[in-house]
Scaffold this motif. Structure first.
Motif, PDB file in Angstrom:
ATOM      1  N   ILE B 135      26.182  35.043  36.241  1.00  0.00           N
ATOM      2  CA  ILE B 135      27.361  35.692  36.821  1.00  0.00           C
ATOM      3  C   ILE B 135      27.690  37.057  36.206  1.00  0.00           C
ATOM      4  CG2 ILE B 135      29.893  35.437  37.039  1.00  0.00           C
ATOM      5  CD1 ILE B 135      28.235  33.952  39.180  1.00  0.00           C
ATOM      6  N   PHE B 139      28.129  40.462  38.265  1.00  0.00           N
ATOM      7  CA  PHE B 139      29.310  41.315  38.125  1.00  0.00           C
ATOM      8  C   PHE B 139      28.912  42.748  37.821  1.00  0.00           C
ATOM      9  CE2 PHE B 139      32.374  43.389  35.357  1.00  0.00           C
ATOM     10  CZ  PHE B 139      33.530  43.310  36.109  1.00  0.00           C
ATOM     11  N   THR B 154      36.405  44.755  30.850  1.00  0.00           N
ATOM     12  CA  THR B 154      36.434  43.712  31.870  1.00  0.00           C
ATOM     13  C   THR B 154      35.222  42.795  31.715  1.00  0.00           C
ATOM     14  OG1 THR B 154      37.174  45.516  33.288  1.00  0.00           O
ATOM     15  CG2 THR B 154      36.891  43.368  34.317  1.00  0.00           C
ATOM     16  N   LYS B 157      35.837  40.427  28.930  1.00  0.00           N
ATOM     17  CA  LYS B 157      36.787  39.368  29.276  1.00  0.00           C
ATOM     18  C   LYS B 157      36.121  38.313  30.154  1.00  0.00           C
ATOM     19  CE  LYS B 157      40.386  42.351  30.027  1.00  0.00           C
ATOM     20  NZ  LYS B 157      41.484  42.817  30.883  1.00  0.00           N
ATOM     21  N   LEU B 158      35.333  38.790  31.116  1.00  0.00           N
ATOM     22  CA  LEU B 158      34.600  37.881  31.993  1.00  0.00           C
ATOM     23  C   LEU B 158      33.693  36.954  31.179  1.00  0.00           C
ATOM     24  CD1 LEU B 158      33.726  37.266  35.035  1.00  0.00           C
ATOM     25  CD2 LEU B 158      31.861  38.857  34.614  1.00  0.00           C
ATOM     26  N   ALA B 161      35.706  34.384  29.190  1.00  0.00           N
ATOM     27  CA  ALA B 161      36.223  33.315  30.059  1.00  0.00           C
ATOM     28  C   ALA B 161      35.096  32.334  30.417  1.00  0.00           C
ATOM     29  CB  ALA B 161      36.825  33.922  31.323  1.00  0.00           C
ATOM     30  N   ILE B 162      33.914  32.857  30.722  1.00  0.00           N
ATOM     31  CA  ILE B 162      32.789  31.989  31.064  1.00  0.00           C
ATOM     32  C   ILE B 162      32.389  31.140  29.861  1.00  0.00           C
ATOM     33  CG2 ILE B 162      30.312  32.024  31.611  1.00  0.00           C
ATOM     34  CD1 ILE B 162      30.934  34.299  33.565  1.00  0.00           C
TER      35      ILE B 162
END
Lengths: 359, 359, 359
Positions: B135, B139, B154, B157-158, B161-162
């Protein structure tokens, strides 16, 4: 929740009372119970019409709410939202609805079994749909690399041709489910004596009346929703894709959601899968082509080219449901796996910058 | 092979005796037996602690060597090597270790059977991991096409979170394997009366002592290895990705390798799969997130964006092990298929130019 | 249809009678029956040579027509057509031939069963082949993003190495099918007392004679076809990729086509799968590597880098046949699904602009 319907009407008629964001949220919430009533009325009618015609009715009107929202959004030229809500409905039903259903059923039952051949047939049709929806993007990426070779018109002809193939395939799937191999699907629903719990014996006229009223109200709410979406998006700081993929998809499928979870908790996992995966199938093979045809009718052709994250999301969801349902049994961990992937995709769509959504 | 430990220390203390390349090779070789001792000590401890806690211990310390190498490399800012070694451990366990195991078992036994549900659960979790690791790259590709839309922050952060989702999913997998569905995994190990051959009855204190000593030495060797990797790479003409994906991954997983092959040749294919696929799982769902968390702790955030060849390699490996183990039986040809793909991927990483490795 | 052979010769010898387009079409049509005769002669010979050697003969000469067309096209430097016909043969056999076979069998029989292990072994080998054929494209995309890092020579070395791995894997597959696990494949053919219907008892010398004559004529027709392809393409408005993927592939596999459908309609789905999927396998693991080796021999190295749509088409086809055949049973809907995807891919290749075909 039907109370949101008049609230939405008031908000729309007297704009000074609220704002666009409130209207967006309220009309979203109002669609949830209305879609439920539409679904129930459709099923009651289907009951009266018998297996064959009734099945056909369910197969065409089962996702009428999504169809109406799509038509409204297309009329306003919001093709990005329409396509995102197609993607979102597909992955939402597979990952979120099935994820919650499998976890919900799995905490009560160690293993839940269902007809493997039926599950595989649906999963393979979904694979076909995922392939079909990925092809215009493959075309675009390939053709765009060569100046002069690519044109908007070719892309639309390609999408139209694919929509026709999907539509014809859907007819074949219905022939398989309702005629030649109907017993694969019928067995489980006869197990408990009744197909679904909500089948409560409405008369034909009552069903038709409720269907008509609910449909009209959904159309009205959809118009409100679509009219307010642009303003609400910027206030809430959400991208077009996120609204389509997550927000609208969750609302449009709320009815399927509660029924599928209820079935799973009664250990009727086959029915649960049939509702959720069947709804994804219907969106991909019926709603999406019909919206493409409609876009031609109103002279604003929509092509089926999705963004890379959307294509990836659909492929991933379809592949996962195949792995999980292909062996004819589920356990709670498989539900967690579906939900984890839904969460990961949700995070992706949340962080995706606004500019990245256009095809 | 423990003799390489003092040799490495001498090489490091007296740089005039050798060079960086020799130090790199010797510390690589020294890690192999040390990782084996760490693994054995962990299992002995786990034996004393009983099924539940023992399983948890195995699940957290089972890949401690990879974790230590990763921490050392992160401290030196070698995120490319760290990510490549994550990829390499995943594909190495699935393709190389399982390939050799299935061929090794398959030449003695016509077919080897194992619990299908357990194998499918692992394979599906690996699929989830492959999706999660793909992912951030999706992105990046999507967001990078739009100027202004994308930022390093960003992306981090992605990834964070993953990593959290993966970590929580791992907890669920452990709950499934150790609590709710433990009998799926337990059956086979009770077949022969003993779980694994090396469980030789060490005392708790002996296990703890060996674990401590081996861990310290692995940490030391990892530091040597990481310190020498840059110099050694240019002398040997290897790219950063090749070193991470092939060299470090093979070394870090040598212990799993020999145990898995031994189990397969004793016709305990379920255990063999459990070790190799379990190790891949642990790397993806535990080691990778922990390294991301650690990178934040030391203030040098690492994101989980992998290069296209790495993403393809993981997807390919995960898909293949699902196809091969999903039916609950293996034969020698399936081992050859895994090894062929490992070879093809190895060739790809070997020929990939240096510049192509950065995210 | 053998009448097209002399017609083609006349058209070639007396160019004033016709034009290049007519020559192209007639030589295409002439190859269909000739390939059928080659196939039958090969099988008759194989019958005389016994299971082992006969199987080997079938496995090397089974796709001799494609091989000859490929060699002719390579000699004229038409690598685009050669690669497209490799792709087309793989997807044509899987999607078109199997699609028609499964529908043909499925309208007569509700379900058709076959050996699951054999079907899965073939499907997994096809997966391996799809991976192998995708890797050079992954390499190209990754390496091309970095100036200076990429060179034509590296790409050719990579392709050659992959060709060697595929060739060796094919030897292993033959060992599995003809030696160690031959009973997986033998059972069904013994069911009806005879392997295939056309095995009509030719003598060795008759078989050899027909094989020689048919091969020579195929070579001649292939030369005509290849010579006329460029002129015919521009007249008919078809792209190089479309001609290779659809036209040449359909012609080269017409013989397999009729046999596979006939077997399916006699409820011998295992044989039908064996012929069609086996032919795809042979193209990918034998014909493609041999053509790469030949291209080196004649000093015009061909690499195995395919266009993105070709890679997608192969992956999609291979994945679908795995889903459909992996459970050891088929029904008519699965045939429709294969044909739908073939149609969608055909539409894609038809609309793809000319410029987009180069690697």
């Amino acid at each position: 929740m039907l109370v949101f319907v008049p609230v939405a009407i008031v908000l729309r008629v007297r704009p000074q009372l609220g704002n666009e964001t409130a209207l967006f949220i309220v009309s979203c919430l109002a669609i949830v119970p209305l879609a439920g009533w539409m679904g129930r009325a459709t099923e009651e009618l289907a009951e009266h019409l018998g297996h064959g015609i009734g099945g056909l009715l369910n197969a065409t009107l089962g996702n009428a709410a999504e169809l109406i929202i799509g038509v409204m959004a297309l009329s306003k030229g919001l093709t990005g939202v329409v396509k995102a809500s197609i993607t979102g409905s597909i992955i939402g039903n597979i990952l979120l609805v099935m994820g919650v259903s499998i976890v919900g059923g799995g905490v009560k039952f160690r293993e839940q079994r269902f007809n493997q051949t039926a599950a595989r047939a649906s999963a393979t049709t979904l694979t076909l749909a995922a392939i079909a929806l990925a092809i215009p993007t493959v075309f675009h990426v390939t053709a765009a690399a060569y100046s002069g070779g690519w044109s908007q018109a070719t892309e639309q002809k390609l999408s139209l041709a694919i929509a026709v193939v999907l539509f014809v395939t859907y007819a074949c799937v219905l022939g398989f489910e309702l005629i030649t191999h109907k017993q694969l699907y019928a067995n489980e629903s006869q197990d408990g004596g009744e197909a679904r719990p909500e089948a409560g014996g409405w008369s034909v006229s009552k069903s038709l009346l409720i269907l008509t009223v609910a449909t009209s109200l959904v159309a009205m709410m959809s118009e409100f929703l679509v009219g307010a979406v642009e303003a609400a998006r910027s206030v809430l700081g959400l991208t077009e894709v996120f609204v389509g993929v997550i927000v609208i998809a969750v609302i449009g499928n709320a009815a399927e959601h509660s029924t599928a979870v209820m079935m799973a908790m009664k250990n009727k996992m086959g029915l649960s899968l049939g509702i959720a995966v069947g709804s994804s199938l219907q969106i991909a093979l019926f709603v999406a082509p019909v919206l493409v045809f409609y876009s031609y009718l109103i002279g604003q052709p929509m092509h089926l080219e999705f963004t890379l994250p959307e294509v990836v999301a659909v492929i991933v969801a379809v592949h996962l449901i195949y792995q999980i349902s292909g062996d004819g049994e589920t356990n709670w961990l498989e539900g967690v796996q579906l939900l984890s992937v839904y969460l990961i995709l949700g995070i992706l769509f949340f962080y995706l910058p606004e500019g990245a959504q256009a095809g």
